[in-house]
Design an enzyme around this catalytic site. Structure first.
Site: not given
Ligand code: CMP
Length: 138
Positions: A9, A126
């Site tokens: 990321k 994805e």
């Molecule tokens: P990822 O595994 O890419 O999947 C969804 C993304 O949303 C996660 O990683 C985080 O980057 C983001 N995310 C998940 N939960 C939260 C949260 N409670 N607050 C902010 N960002 C979140």
């Protein structure tokens, strides 16, 4: 053999952790079968995270994911989806196991260094989101 999609990321790219993160895939039985660096538009980030569109953090997540370059990887190995999730650690780095990518390199639950597919269905969606047949090495 199974495949999964990983993203380094924008936070991890900016901090210079691309190599450290990819090394962990390569040394833990996850072969690289597709890889590219790109910058997501807002629309592309929204499309990728469509399943989260109703979540309160959706707009902030899209802002973050389109804020700078990312590296996307299609990874292949035995049990690749779970293996990658074990390597990443919990979504929230504060809850991640010691030695995991998020524990080592992530700042918080949103800026959490890496993404990894959470199921076979999401891996298929994805990988196809980022790679066409010619961009996959197998
Ligand atoms: P990822 O595994 O890419 O999947 C969804 C993304 O949303 C996660 O990683 C985080 O980057 C983001 N995310 C998940 N939960 C939260 C949260 N409670 N607050 C902010 N960002 C979140």
């Amino acid at each position: 053999m199974e495949r999964t999609l990983a993203i380094v990321k924008p936070d991890a790219v900016e901090k210079g952790f691309i190599g450290e993160i990819i090394k962990r895939y390569e040394t833990n039985g996850l072969g690289i079968v597709g890889m590219k660096m790109l910058r997501l538009s807002r629309e592309e980030a929204e499309g990728f995270y469509y399943v989260h569109r109703e979540r309160p953090f959706f707009k902030s997540l899209v802002d973050f994911m389109s804020s700078g370059p990312v590296v996307v990887l299609a990874l292949e190995g035995d049990g690749a989806i779970k293996k990658n999730r074990d390597l990443m650690g919990a979504t929230d780095p504060a809850k991640a196991e010691p030695g995991t990518i998020r524990k080592l390199f992530a700042a918080n639950i949103e800026r959490n260094a890496v993404h990894g597919s959470d199921s076979k269905d999401s891996a298929a969606f994805e990988i196809a989101y980022f790679f066409n047949r010619l961009e996959m090495m197998r």
